[in-house]
Design a protein around this motif. Structure first.
Motif, PDB file in Angstrom:
ATOM      1  N   UNK A   8       0.821  -1.106   0.196  1.00  0.00           N
ATOM      2  CA  UNK A   8      -0.102  -0.019  -0.046  1.00  0.00           C
ATOM      3  C   UNK A   8       0.886   1.311   0.034  1.00  0.00           C
ATOM      4  N   UNK A   9       0.817   2.075  -1.064  1.00  0.00           N
ATOM      5  CA  UNK A   9       1.620   3.306  -1.194  1.00  0.00           C
ATOM      6  C   UNK A   9       1.009   4.390  -0.304  1.00  0.00           C
ATOM      7  N   UNK A  10       1.627   5.390   0.430  1.00  0.00           N
ATOM      8  CA  UNK A  10       0.788   6.338   1.003  1.00  0.00           C
ATOM      9  C   UNK A  10       1.322   7.650   0.344  1.00  0.00           C
ATOM     10  N   UNK A 277      -8.357  -1.041   2.020  1.00  0.00           N
ATOM     11  CA  UNK A 277      -7.166  -2.272   1.441  1.00  0.00           C
ATOM     12  C   UNK A 277      -7.981  -3.396   1.262  1.00  0.00           C
ATOM     13  N   UNK A 278      -8.769  -3.846   2.368  1.00  0.00           N
ATOM     14  CA  UNK A 278      -9.478  -5.100   2.044  1.00  0.00           C
ATOM     15  C   UNK A 278     -10.358  -5.189   0.851  1.00  0.00           C
ATOM     16  N   UNK A 279     -10.855  -4.060   0.153  1.00  0.00           N
ATOM     17  CA  UNK A 279     -11.512  -3.944  -1.030  1.00  0.00           C
ATOM     18  C   UNK A 279     -10.693  -3.735  -2.206  1.00  0.00           C
ATOM     19  N   UNK A 280      -9.327  -3.901  -1.888  1.00  0.00           N
ATOM     20  CA  UNK A 280      -8.376  -3.763  -3.039  1.00  0.00           C
ATOM     21  C   UNK A 280      -7.612  -2.426  -3.269  1.00  0.00           C
ATOM     22  N   UNK A 281      -7.833  -1.484  -2.341  1.00  0.00           N
ATOM     23  CA  UNK A 281      -6.950  -0.366  -2.500  1.00  0.00           C
ATOM     24  C   UNK A 281      -5.808  -0.562  -2.042  1.00  0.00           C
ATOM     25  N   UNK A 282      -4.839  -0.025  -3.165  1.00  0.00           N
ATOM     26  CA  UNK A 282      -3.285  -0.186  -2.704  1.00  0.00           C
ATOM     27  C   UNK A 282      -2.617   1.278  -2.772  1.00  0.00           C
ATOM     28  N   UNK A 283      -3.325   2.396  -2.949  1.00  0.00           N
ATOM     29  CA  UNK A 283      -2.740   3.670  -3.013  1.00  0.00           C
ATOM     30  C   UNK A 283      -3.747   4.492  -2.205  1.00  0.00           C
ATOM     31  N   UNK A 284      -3.179   5.410  -1.220  1.00  0.00           N
ATOM     32  CA  UNK A 284      -3.986   6.222  -0.387  1.00  0.00           C
ATOM     33  C   UNK A 284      -3.330   7.647  -0.435  1.00  0.00           C
ATOM     34  N   UNK A 285      -4.050   8.507  -0.767  1.00  0.00           N
ATOM     35  CA  UNK A 285      -3.489   9.873  -0.303  1.00  0.00           C
ATOM     36  C   UNK A 285      -4.143  10.759   0.802  1.00  0.00           C
ATOM     37  N   UNK A 306       1.626   0.827   9.476  1.00  0.00           N
ATOM     38  CA  UNK A 306       0.641   0.091   9.782  1.00  0.00           C
ATOM     39  C   UNK A 306      -0.341  -0.706   8.660  1.00  0.00           C
ATOM     40  N   UNK A 307      -0.446  -0.053   7.585  1.00  0.00           N
ATOM     41  CA  UNK A 307      -1.226  -0.627   6.447  1.00  0.00           C
ATOM     42  C   UNK A 307      -0.558  -1.524   5.778  1.00  0.00           C
ATOM     43  N   UNK A 308       0.824  -1.576   5.936  1.00  0.00           N
ATOM     44  CA  UNK A 308       1.558  -2.509   5.443  1.00  0.00           C
ATOM     45  C   UNK A 308       2.147  -3.601   6.591  1.00  0.00           C
ATOM     46  N   UNK A 309       1.561  -3.455   7.803  1.00  0.00           N
ATOM     47  CA  UNK A 309       1.926  -4.484   8.648  1.00  0.00           C
ATOM     48  C   UNK A 309       3.106  -4.494   9.164  1.00  0.00           C
TER      49      UNK A 309
END
Length: 312
Positions: A8-10, A277-285, A306-309
């Motif tokens: 997941x990119x932030x 993320x569970x719904x498939x999102x891998x990019x968050x701004x 946290x989103x990448x554990x």
């Protein structure tokens, strides 16, 4: 983004007040890179709600010059307010400062119809202007000579050289069915805002099905979410600060946005984003409010971990 196991990119949007202060902007960019964030995002308005403004492409160029490795994204640039030919030239110039590190996020605007009228644009035409402009910008950035006779723009063998060595991805913001169709026709990805995790997943499927129906192949979609949030150890303070900033900007009660705008600790924000993320999102701004710019960077970095554990 495709792939359940993908990282997941932030990204973090540069605060409005920093976009007018080069010394603070320089420190913010350096700190964001040191924190390992993936992107810095720049908003865009010409004269919003009485005069507020920050030029997305000019400020993106400033961040590109000040940075070393971070991606620079307009999120989102109000393309219908401009002529597409000079926009294509600006993008090509920006990409030269940051090869392979530029994402062109665009939107139609409309939260303030007076802003469109101030730029000589009928608010009712902004979607059609966007479609016509996107087709022209994409073709110009491919290096082709563009001849077009559209409703809004007429071009006779216009060319932009040199073009970016690495293609500039186009991501399209908006929640309407028209925005999803526009992404399927012209975009490399969609940027959701104020939608639920379920709607996010549904919208991504709709875009991909529409693209298939028109025979457009996009090997890897770059879908993502744009999220307002607030960071503070005191959750009440975080919520109040976030509400104040959003209400000041949008002139709308925070209750309208609260469902989609998490606040509190980094853990609170990450927990609210996990369903996406569970719904498939891998990019968050993240459009983050905090007591200081450093706290916003710290919070965004912790959410990224946290989103990448990872250990936050």
């Amino acid at each position: 983004m495709s792939g359940d196991d993908a990282r997941v990119t932030v990204g973090l949007r540069v605060p409005y007040d920093l976009q007018h202060d080069v010394d603070q902007l320089r420190r913010f960019v350096a700190d964001a890179e040191d924190a390992g964030l993936d992107r810095l995002c720049l908003g865009d308005h010409v004269t919003f709600k009485g005069g507020t403004g920050f030029d997305g492409l000019q400020n993106a160029t400033a961040v590109a010059v000040l940075s070393r490795r971070i991606t620079v994204e307009t999120a989102v640039y109000l393309l219908p307010l401009r002529h597409p030919v000079p926009v294509a030239r600006q993008l090509a110039s920006l990409a030269a400062f940051a090869p392979g590190r530029v994402v062109f996020g665009v939107g139609v605007g409309g939260d303030d119809p007076a802003e469109l009228r101030a730029c000589g644009v009928d608010p009712a035409t902004r979607g059609r202007r966007m479609d016509e402009s996107l087709a022209i910008v994409r073709e110009l950035l491919s290096g082709e000579a563009v001849t077009a006779e559209g409703r809004f723009f007429a071009l006779d063998a216009v060319r932009i050289q040199p073009v970016p060595a690495t293609a500039v991805p186009v991501v399209i913001g908006g929640r309407s069915p028209a925005a999803l169709r526009r992404t399927a026709r012209f975009g490399d990805g969609w940027l959701g805002l104020w939608v639920s995790p379920r709607r996010y997943a549904e919208a991504c499927l709709e875009i991909e099905r529409e693209a298939e129906a028109i025979g457009r192949a996009v090997p890897t979609w770059s879908h993502g979410m744009h999220v307002w949030c607030g960071f503070d150890d005191d959750r009440t303070a975080a919520g109040e600060r976030l509400a104040d900033e959003m209400e000041s900007l949008y002139r709308t009660p925070f209750d309208k946005f609260a469902r989609y705008s998490p606040y509190g600790s980094a853990q609170d924000v990450a927990d609210a984003l996990r369903p996406y993320v569970d719904s498939g999102c891998r990019s968050v701004n993240l459009i983050a409010t905090a007591a200081t710019a450093s706290r916003a960077i710290e919070g965004a970095g912790a959410v990224q971990a946290l989103l990448n554990d990872e250990h936050a």
